[in-house]
Motif scaffolding. Structure first.
Motif, PDB file in Angstrom:
ATOM      1  N   UNK A  76     -16.587  -5.837   2.385  1.00  0.00           N
ATOM      2  CA  UNK A  76     -15.659  -6.837   1.940  1.00  0.00           C
ATOM      3  C   UNK A  76     -14.280  -6.500   1.433  1.00  0.00           C
ATOM      4  N   UNK A  77     -14.379  -5.277   0.829  1.00  0.00           N
ATOM      5  CA  UNK A  77     -13.078  -4.680   0.174  1.00  0.00           C
ATOM      6  C   UNK A  77     -12.137  -4.095   1.449  1.00  0.00           C
ATOM      7  N   UNK A  78     -12.974  -3.412   2.222  1.00  0.00           N
ATOM      8  CA  UNK A  78     -12.213  -2.870   3.586  1.00  0.00           C
ATOM      9  C   UNK A  78     -11.625  -3.831   4.466  1.00  0.00           C
ATOM     10  N   UNK A  79     -12.621  -5.012   4.616  1.00  0.00           N
ATOM     11  CA  UNK A  79     -11.905  -6.063   5.350  1.00  0.00           C
ATOM     12  C   UNK A  79     -10.560  -6.600   4.758  1.00  0.00           C
ATOM     13  N   UNK A  80     -10.716  -6.666   3.244  1.00  0.00           N
ATOM     14  CA  UNK A  80      -9.662  -7.448   2.588  1.00  0.00           C
ATOM     15  C   UNK A  80      -8.456  -6.366   2.584  1.00  0.00           C
ATOM     16  N   UNK A  81      -8.661  -5.296   2.543  1.00  0.00           N
ATOM     17  CA  UNK A  81      -7.489  -4.213   2.324  1.00  0.00           C
ATOM     18  C   UNK A  81      -6.845  -4.215   3.917  1.00  0.00           C
ATOM     19  N   UNK A  82      -7.702  -4.412   5.111  1.00  0.00           N
ATOM     20  CA  UNK A  82      -7.198  -4.332   6.467  1.00  0.00           C
ATOM     21  C   UNK A  82      -6.324  -5.694   6.654  1.00  0.00           C
ATOM     22  N   UNK A  83      -6.868  -7.123   5.889  1.00  0.00           N
ATOM     23  CA  UNK A  83      -6.221  -8.113   6.020  1.00  0.00           C
ATOM     24  C   UNK A  83      -4.738  -7.906   5.359  1.00  0.00           C
ATOM     25  N   UNK A  84      -4.597  -7.254   4.196  1.00  0.00           N
ATOM     26  CA  UNK A  84      -3.350  -6.965   3.402  1.00  0.00           C
ATOM     27  C   UNK A  84      -2.552  -6.321   4.157  1.00  0.00           C
ATOM     28  N   UNK A  85      -2.997  -5.183   4.869  1.00  0.00           N
ATOM     29  CA  UNK A  85      -2.372  -4.435   5.699  1.00  0.00           C
ATOM     30  C   UNK A  85      -1.705  -5.048   6.955  1.00  0.00           C
ATOM     31  N   UNK A  86      -2.651  -5.752   7.473  1.00  0.00           N
ATOM     32  CA  UNK A  86      -1.899  -6.887   8.475  1.00  0.00           C
ATOM     33  C   UNK A  86      -0.937  -7.569   8.110  1.00  0.00           C
ATOM     34  N   UNK A  88       1.000  -7.054   5.604  1.00  0.00           N
ATOM     35  CA  UNK A  88       2.258  -6.222   5.023  1.00  0.00           C
ATOM     36  C   UNK A  88       3.278  -6.291   6.285  1.00  0.00           C
ATOM     37  N   UNK A  89       2.770  -6.216   7.394  1.00  0.00           N
ATOM     38  CA  UNK A  89       3.802  -6.018   8.564  1.00  0.00           C
ATOM     39  C   UNK A  89       4.546  -7.072   8.713  1.00  0.00           C
ATOM     40  N   UNK A  90       4.040  -8.324   8.403  1.00  0.00           N
ATOM     41  CA  UNK A  90       4.588  -9.438   8.661  1.00  0.00           C
ATOM     42  C   UNK A  90       5.784  -9.902   7.369  1.00  0.00           C
ATOM     43  N   UNK A  91       5.308  -9.284   6.297  1.00  0.00           N
ATOM     44  CA  UNK A  91       6.048  -9.723   5.221  1.00  0.00           C
ATOM     45  C   UNK A  91       7.193  -8.698   5.227  1.00  0.00           C
ATOM     46  N   UNK A  92       7.099  -7.700   5.542  1.00  0.00           N
ATOM     47  CA  UNK A  92       8.016  -6.346   5.538  1.00  0.00           C
ATOM     48  C   UNK A  92       9.237  -6.965   6.436  1.00  0.00           C
ATOM     49  N   UNK A  93       8.761  -7.384   7.590  1.00  0.00           N
ATOM     50  CA  UNK A  93       9.663  -7.785   8.825  1.00  0.00           C
ATOM     51  C   UNK A  93      10.490  -9.161   8.303  1.00  0.00           C
ATOM     52  N   UNK A  94       9.630 -10.026   7.482  1.00  0.00           N
ATOM     53  CA  UNK A  94      10.657 -11.228   6.975  1.00  0.00           C
ATOM     54  C   UNK A  94      11.421 -10.773   5.940  1.00  0.00           C
ATOM     55  N   UNK A  95      11.031  -9.968   4.896  1.00  0.00           N
ATOM     56  CA  UNK A  95      12.070  -9.500   4.010  1.00  0.00           C
ATOM     57  C   UNK A  95      13.197  -8.827   4.376  1.00  0.00           C
ATOM     58  N   UNK A 128       0.647  -8.605  -5.215  1.00  0.00           N
ATOM     59  CA  UNK A 128       1.307  -7.026  -5.770  1.00  0.00           C
ATOM     60  C   UNK A 128       0.733  -5.883  -5.009  1.00  0.00           C
ATOM     61  N   UNK A 129      -0.590  -6.124  -4.440  1.00  0.00           N
ATOM     62  CA  UNK A 129      -0.943  -5.001  -3.586  1.00  0.00           C
ATOM     63  C   UNK A 129      -0.013  -4.751  -2.276  1.00  0.00           C
ATOM     64  N   UNK A 130       0.029  -5.815  -1.734  1.00  0.00           N
ATOM     65  CA  UNK A 130       1.074  -6.392  -0.455  1.00  0.00           C
ATOM     66  C   UNK A 130       2.274  -5.653  -0.670  1.00  0.00           C
ATOM     67  N   UNK A 131       2.957  -6.175  -1.769  1.00  0.00           N
ATOM     68  CA  UNK A 131       4.412  -5.530  -1.903  1.00  0.00           C
ATOM     69  C   UNK A 131       4.455  -4.172  -2.291  1.00  0.00           C
ATOM     70  N   UNK A 132       3.226  -3.482  -2.899  1.00  0.00           N
ATOM     71  CA  UNK A 132       3.126  -2.112  -3.078  1.00  0.00           C
ATOM     72  C   UNK A 132       2.857  -1.325  -1.883  1.00  0.00           C
ATOM     73  N   UNK A 133       2.225  -1.670  -1.065  1.00  0.00           N
ATOM     74  CA  UNK A 133       2.409  -1.376   0.298  1.00  0.00           C
ATOM     75  C   UNK A 133       3.347  -1.360   1.171  1.00  0.00           C
ATOM     76  N   UNK A 134       4.231  -2.398   1.189  1.00  0.00           N
ATOM     77  CA  UNK A 134       5.413  -2.469   1.707  1.00  0.00           C
ATOM     78  C   UNK A 134       6.362  -1.366   0.941  1.00  0.00           C
ATOM     79  N   UNK A 135       6.593  -1.219  -0.087  1.00  0.00           N
ATOM     80  CA  UNK A 135       7.607  -0.573  -0.964  1.00  0.00           C
ATOM     81  C   UNK A 135       7.288   1.120  -0.979  1.00  0.00           C
TER      82      UNK A 135
END
Length: 193
Positions: A76-86, A88-95, A128-135
């Motif tokens: 579950x943790x791995x799936x959640x991390x993969x979802x956030x990584x996925x 992150x690409x959209x959020x980074x591009x939008x930012x 927070x995790x998503x933004x940390x990954x991006x930044x």
């Protein structure tokens, strides 16, 4: 048996016979008692072994269950991390797009524009995790892309920017008004990049 005509030898023989009979009865009783104790001990031993086997089975079942839970949690943790990584690409591009266009944005807007509607439902910790990954890959001294989100001035956006900055060991002003001024300058710098 108390024959008055019996001789002392006969009386002695009777007394000896009674003693032998009593001794024999005591021996039989002791033998029965020893067998009963032996049977009871054997039964207790078998019962203890049965309890031990049951305890071992329960313990093994608990270990298996614990391991399965651990594996499920890890998956579950791995799936959640993969979802956030996925995401992150959209959020980074939008930012980056919002920064180029010189505007601020929100999680809801990014979700609508990217088609990733679940962004609006993320928990604070997920954001927070998503933004940390991006930044993580933002160069030191360069403004953070999350400034485009935080410049909107909402309380949550400012808190997120402060926490991401703290995680990346960057200084930010303590006062919200000073932080908004810094974010406005950061957004202008991001637009020029």
């Amino acid at each position: 048996m108390e024959d008055p005509d019996a001789t002392s030898e006969e009386r002695e023989a009777v007394r000896a016979a009674r003693e032998r009979q009593a001794a024999h009865k005591r021996a039989l009783a002791e033998e029965r008692l020893a067998k009963a104790r032996q049977l009871a001990d054997e039964q207790r031993r078998r019962e203890a072994e049965r309890h031990q086997r049951e305890a071992e089975r329960r313990s093994q079942a608990e270990r298996v269950l614990t391991e399965r839970r651990r594996q499920a949690d890890a998956a579950e943790h791995q799936a959640h991390a993969e979802k956030l990584a996925y995401l992150a690409l959209f959020v980074s591009g939008a930012l980056k797009k919002a920064a180029r266009e010189g505007r601020t944005t929100t999680w809801e807007e990014i979700g609508q524009k990217t088609g990733q509607r679940q962004l609006a439902r993320l928990t604070y910790q997920d954001k927070l995790s998503l933004l940390e990954t991006i930044e993580k890959n933002t160069l030191p001294g360069s403004p953070l892309w999350s400034a485009v989100l935080a410049a909107a001035g909402t309380g949550e956006a400012l808190r997120l920017h402060r926490e991401v900055s703290h995680l990346l060991q960057r200084d930010v002003p303590d006062e919200d008004s000073d932080l908004v001024i810094q974010l406005t300058a950061d957004c202008a710098q991001l637009r020029r990049q």
